[in-house]
Design an enzyme around this catalytic site. Structure first.
Site, short mmCIF file in Angstrom:
data_model
loop_
_atom_site.label_atom_id
_atom_site.label_comp_id
_atom_site.label_asym_id
_atom_site.label_seq_id
_atom_site.Cartn_x
_atom_site.Cartn_y
_atom_site.Cartn_z
CB SER A 537 -0.88 0.08 1.35
OG SER A 537 -1.26 1.40 1.43
CE1 TYR A 550 -5.31 -1.85 4.08
CE2 TYR A 550 -4.05 0.12 3.69
CZ TYR A 550 -4.74 -1.11 3.13
OH TYR A 550 -4.51 -1.44 1.89
#
Ligand code: ZN
Length: 653
Positions: A537, A550
């Site tokens: 990410s 996250y």
């Protein structure tokens, strides 16, 4: 064997060509008659050409069509007088024959007529049907086959000794048929090959075929009984199968798909005490040429097979310019594993299974009749190294990038995972998709190269079972794409509860460790070396507010990938990471998440979508293409790379 003729269905097919298509499909529906494009049918029709002149056209199954699904367009229209003149020539090579048949087409864009076209033309009946019925093959593939055929059929068939399909066979029929047929003749038996039946109507030719097959079946039910017995249970072991696939791929020179079949029939057959004799004799018909090997587990035997095969090729090909086919077996019988079928694609491996599943019946019936006797090795060689097959080999382009390779993708039912599965399927890989969504079974419809499995990655047992299923279906694992993840709602650190933190870590981090660790022995056996691609990410290099759990999970996963790259490099396994950002066509980007993320940057949703240096939208497909490239040759010298797919992000740059 029962006729499948149905008046109501038949009424939907008007005219001789449509009727031809209807009964061809009836034959194709029964795989004990024809398999995968095997068999052929024809009809002779008198028509007017563009000048108004009458001519007889032979409509015969074109190559590339399957009887089961054939349509009128699948029949190649050939000028009958031209074909009959060809039949009077003294000799014609198969390559020349195909050229001249194409030249005789009424419609030059029609498919290529079958190599059995001349034979169909010579039989003086409107409708001609040809099958490779299992029951006939069981009878003819015995030492006493010809006598038995005469005993069953008397003069209702003409019996032609085995000749390879093509011009010479047609010539033999041209001589024998007029001399030996009687008014009672309804068909032709080609020894070790199949039946021809004929009639004035589609129904007559079809029902005569059914009658011929039924008589063979009646004979067998009285004379050849066998019991397979209950087999000992299979001992499936995925490491063994993956290493076996590795050895066979070495022999082939390229990766192969290997499917394991351990149903009662396959297992009982593989465990028969006389299996070494009965399995090593060759195919039931030239249409079924397939290399069989009985291997009591593992590679050394397969490598020995390679040298045997090469010696055999050298003997038979002496003086001829032939391209050697790869020497890898396509069928393996093992008393512990059962039946393994192999192919360059999952579809090929599935066809090899279908063919061998019928071969088992034929071999057992013939053995019960007194002994299975296939064609001689020289005859099988002639079919395997046929001019036309060799020409196809010379013409054939390179196979797709990932032909014969297997990819496992987590979270494959939607978003980046689904797009990646699609990108890899398009490059020729077989794909196993894990997803918690049970609909993962159906995301790519029903196709041989995709296996969707409902797997909760948090359960180590479910992961183990999923890997077993992957190896059972395709033989191993070459590429692992770690994609599954969750993106919880925005939460500041002081408001983040430990159970939510743990839930995110469980899925986005821990589950990947479990899967990587279980997949490692398989990746180590990948014929072209294993590849792992981690979907990271942008939050790894540039975290955003409100996404602590996250971002922390993805950063830890990134570090795990880097350590794996170090540890697994000696095995040739490459581990690379993509860092996508703002891919909004995925499951985690609900409208709620999207607007809350936009708000945390003080942007509108639209600004947030293209909020990057290039001012472009980033789609799942963009990420998927990068993942596929990372598995391919461009990245063959690269491991531990982290590549952004984010349109350019100022904080990352
Ligand atoms: Zn045939």
């Amino acid at each position: 064997m029962q006729s499948r003729w149905n008046d109501a269905d038949a009424a939907n097919f008007a005219g001789p060509l449509a009727e031809r298509a209807y009964t061809s499909r009836l034959l194709g529906q029964d795989h004990s008659l024809v398999l995968h494009g095997g068999g052929n049918t024809s009809v002779k029709i008198r028509e007017r050409d563009i000048f108004g002149d009458e001519q007889d056209i032979l409509y015969i199954k074109g190559s590339g069509w399957d009887l089961e699904t054939i349509e009128p367009a699948g029949f190649a229209p050939v000028r009958l007088d031209h074909v009959l003149r060809l039949a009077r020539l003294n000799s014609l090579s198969d390559t020349e024959m195909v050229q001249h048949l194409r030249a005789a087409l009424k419609n030059p864009s029609a498919p290529t007529p079958s190599v059995e076209t001349i034979l169909h033309a010579l039989l003086p009946y409107r409708f001609v049907d040809h099958t490779h019925a299992d029951a006939l093959l069981a009878i003819t593939n015995t030492p006493d086959g010809a006598r038995r055929v005469r005993e069953i059929y008397g003069d209702s068939v003409v019996v032609v000794p085995y000749i390879m399909p093509g011009f010479d066979l047609a010539r033999a029929v041209a001589q024998q048929f007029p001399a030996e047929s009687t008014p009672r003749t309804t068909g032709l038996v080609l020894m070790n090959h199949g039946f021809f039946s004929f009639g004035e109507t589609a129904r007559e030719a079809y029902e005569r075929m059914i009658d011929l097959v039924a008589r063979a079946e009646d004979f067998l039910s009285k004379s050849a009984t066998y019991a397979l017995g209950t087999p000992r249970p299979a001992q499936f072991n995925r490491a063994t199968v993956a290493s076996l696939r590795h050895s066979i791929s070495q022999v082939a020179g390229f990766p192969l798909i290997a499917s394991t079949h351990d149903g009662q029939k396959a297992l009982a057959f593989a465990q028969r005490t006389n299996i070494r004799d009965i399995s090593q004799q060759g195919p039931a018909t030239p249409d079924h040429v397939i290399r069989t090997k009985r291997v009591p587990m593992l590679g050394t035997d397969v490598l020995t097979f390679k040298s045997e095969y090469e010696r055999y090729f050298a003997e038979h090909a002496a003086g001829k310019q032939l391209t050697m086919l790869d020497p890898a077996p396509r069928v393996i019988l093992d008393p512990h594993l059962g039946l393994l079928t192999l192919g360059r694609t999952a579809q090929e491996a599935a066809i090899a299974f279908d063919v061998y599943n019928h071969t088992i019946d034929i071999v057992l019936l013939a053995t019960a009749l007194g002994g299975y006797k296939a064609l001689s090795p020289a005859e099988i060689f002639a079919v395997e190294y046929w001019d036309l097959e060799q020409a196809k080999l010379r013409r054939g382009g390179a196979p797709p990038d990932f032909a014969g390779e297997i990819t496992l993708i987590t979270g494959a039912a939607s978003g980046i995972g689904k797009a990646t599965a699609d990108a890899l399927l398009r490059r020729g890989a077989a794909v196993v998709g894990f997803d918690i969504n049970p609909r993962v079974h159906e995301v790519f419809g029903n196709r041989a190269d995709f296996l969707g499995l409902e797997v909760d990655l948090r359960s180590a047992d479910a992961v183990e079972a999923g890997l077993d299923a992957c190896v059972k279906q395709f033989g191993g694992l070459d590429m692992l794409v770690l994609n599954a993840g969750i993106f919880p709602a925005s939460r500041r650190v002081e408001a983040l509860q430990l159970d939510e933190w743990r839930r995110v870590m469980d899925i986005n981090l821990d589950a990947n460790l479990v899967l990587m660790s279980a997949a490692y022995p398989l990746l180590k056996c990948a014929p072209r070396y294993g590849r792992v691609v981690v979907i990271g990410s942008k939050n790894v290099p540039a975290p955003g507010p409100g996404a602590a759990a996250y971002s922390a999970a993805k950063a830890a996963l990134n570090q795990l990938a880097r350590v794996a790259a170090l540890e697994w490099g000696a095995d040739g396994i490459r581990v690379n990471v993509v860092h996508p950002n703002a891919v909004f066509d995925t499951g985690i980007w609900t409208d709620e998440v999207l607007s809350s993320r936009a708000a945390s940057y003080g942007l509108s949703v639209e600004e947030y979508r293209k909020n990057n240096v290039l001012k472009v939208e980033v789609t799942s497909r963009d990420v998927a293409e990068m993942v596929a490239e990372m598995c391919g040759p461009t990245f063959s010298r690269t491991t531990a790379a982290q590549v952004p797919v984010d349109g350019g992000n100022e904080r990352v740059i």
